[in-house]
Write a protein that holds these residues in place. Sequence first.
Motif, PDB file in Angstrom:
ATOM      1  N   SER A  52       0.837  -1.206   0.000  1.00 44.48           N
ATOM      2  CA  SER A  52       0.000   0.000   0.000  1.00 44.48           C
ATOM      3  C   SER A  52       0.867   1.250   0.000  1.00 44.48           C
ATOM      4  O   SER A  52       0.604   2.206  -0.726  1.00 44.48           O
ATOM      5  CB  SER A  52      -0.912   0.017   1.227  1.00 44.48           C
ATOM      6  OG  SER A  52      -1.797  -1.062   1.197  1.00 44.48           O
ATOM      7  N   PHE A  53       1.907   1.257   0.813  1.00 49.80           N
ATOM      8  CA  PHE A  53       2.770   2.435   0.890  1.00 49.80           C
ATOM      9  C   PHE A  53       3.567   2.614  -0.386  1.00 49.80           C
ATOM     10  O   PHE A  53       3.742   3.734  -0.868  1.00 49.80           O
ATOM     11  CB  PHE A  53       3.693   2.343   2.106  1.00 49.80           C
ATOM     12  CG  PHE A  53       4.073   3.687   2.632  1.00 49.80           C
ATOM     13  CD1 PHE A  53       5.181   4.346   2.148  1.00 49.80           C
ATOM     14  CD2 PHE A  53       3.303   4.320   3.584  1.00 49.80           C
ATOM     15  CE1 PHE A  53       5.538   5.595   2.604  1.00 49.80           C
ATOM     16  CE2 PHE A  53       3.640   5.578   4.057  1.00 49.80           C
ATOM     17  CZ  PHE A  53       4.754   6.212   3.556  1.00 49.80           C
ATOM     18  N   GLN A  54       4.050   1.540  -0.966  1.00 48.28           N
ATOM     19  CA  GLN A  54       4.800   1.634  -2.224  1.00 48.28           C
ATOM     20  C   GLN A  54       3.921   2.155  -3.357  1.00 48.28           C
ATOM     21  O   GLN A  54       4.393   2.872  -4.228  1.00 48.28           O
ATOM     22  CB  GLN A  54       5.381   0.272  -2.603  1.00 48.28           C
ATOM     23  CG  GLN A  54       6.551  -0.130  -1.743  1.00 48.28           C
ATOM     24  CD  GLN A  54       7.022  -1.535  -2.009  1.00 48.28           C
ATOM     25  OE1 GLN A  54       6.235  -2.415  -2.322  1.00 48.28           O
ATOM     26  NE2 GLN A  54       8.323  -1.750  -1.868  1.00 48.28           N
ATOM     27  N   LYS A  55       2.650   1.803  -3.330  1.00 43.27           N
ATOM     28  CA  LYS A  55       1.723   2.290  -4.350  1.00 43.27           C
ATOM     29  C   LYS A  55       1.514   3.794  -4.218  1.00 43.27           C
ATOM     30  O   LYS A  55       1.425   4.516  -5.209  1.00 43.27           O
ATOM     31  CB  LYS A  55       0.387   1.556  -4.212  1.00 43.27           C
ATOM     32  CG  LYS A  55      -0.592   1.832  -5.312  1.00 43.27           C
ATOM     33  CD  LYS A  55      -1.834   0.966  -5.136  1.00 43.27           C
ATOM     34  CE  LYS A  55      -2.814   1.220  -6.250  1.00 43.27           C
ATOM     35  NZ  LYS A  55      -4.027   0.404  -6.109  1.00 43.27           N
ATOM     36  N   ILE A  56       1.466   4.277  -2.986  1.00 43.39           N
ATOM     37  CA  ILE A  56       1.263   5.704  -2.727  1.00 43.39           C
ATOM     38  C   ILE A  56       2.506   6.510  -3.078  1.00 43.39           C
ATOM     39  O   ILE A  56       2.427   7.581  -3.667  1.00 43.39           O
ATOM     40  CB  ILE A  56       0.897   5.933  -1.242  1.00 43.39           C
ATOM     41  CG1 ILE A  56      -0.488   5.348  -0.955  1.00 43.39           C
ATOM     42  CG2 ILE A  56       0.947   7.406  -0.885  1.00 43.39           C
ATOM     43  CD1 ILE A  56      -0.806   5.250   0.521  1.00 43.39           C
ATOM     44  N   ALA A  57       3.677   6.003  -2.701  1.00 39.59           N
ATOM     45  CA  ALA A  57       4.925   6.751  -2.894  1.00 39.59           C
ATOM     46  C   ALA A  57       5.966   5.858  -3.567  1.00 39.59           C
ATOM     47  O   ALA A  57       6.925   5.430  -2.940  1.00 39.59           O
ATOM     48  CB  ALA A  57       5.435   7.258  -1.548  1.00 39.59           C
ATOM     49  N   PRO A  58       5.813   5.581  -4.854  1.00 39.92           N
ATOM     50  CA  PRO A  58       6.729   4.653  -5.528  1.00 39.92           C
ATOM     51  C   PRO A  58       8.166   5.157  -5.633  1.00 39.92           C
ATOM     52  O   PRO A  58       9.088   4.359  -5.725  1.00 39.92           O
ATOM     53  CB  PRO A  58       6.106   4.466  -6.912  1.00 39.92           C
ATOM     54  CG  PRO A  58       5.221   5.639  -7.115  1.00 39.92           C
ATOM     55  CD  PRO A  58       4.778   6.077  -5.754  1.00 39.92           C
ATOM     56  N   GLU A  59       8.372   6.474  -5.607  1.00 39.92           N
ATOM     57  CA  GLU A  59       9.737   7.005  -5.725  1.00 39.92           C
ATOM     58  C   GLU A  59      10.418   7.163  -4.376  1.00 39.92           C
ATOM     59  O   GLU A  59      11.476   7.773  -4.270  1.00 39.92           O
ATOM     60  CB  GLU A  59       9.738   8.366  -6.445  1.00 39.92           C
ATOM     61  CG  GLU A  59       9.435   8.262  -7.924  1.00 39.92           C
ATOM     62  CD  GLU A  59       7.945   8.396  -8.201  1.00 39.92           C
ATOM     63  OE1 GLU A  59       7.266   9.136  -7.480  1.00 39.92           O
ATOM     64  OE2 GLU A  59       7.464   7.731  -9.125  1.00 39.92           O
TER      65      GLU A  59
END
Length: 111
Positions: A52-59
């Motif tokens: 979920s967090f990687q989807k929100i802030a992939p960079e």
Amino acid sequence: MKPQYLVAYNIPLLDNIERSLVGTVYKNHSIVEARELTMDILAPKLPVFIKSFQKIAPEKSSGLLLAWRRTQPFCSSILANMGFQVYRINGGYKAYRDYVRAYLGRENLPF
């Protein structure tokens, strides 16, 4: 210049029953036992939290984490280990809410 907007996302880690259970353990036993229970509850949810967090802030841009008091250490350490820069508000959400209320309660607000 394009204006930048702050966006808030909610990634619930504990449901109301789990939060109540952890709070009861904290109140009736100790903070150590409450943190251990929190870890037991959150450990199986870790892959979903990370995705979920990687989807929100992939960079892996920096972000501000507002977490319920007993999930905050867990969340910040996991995100820091993933390479995210995590900031924490001293006093947590309640301090932030009090600050916003005081700011908006002023007689003259700046534009």
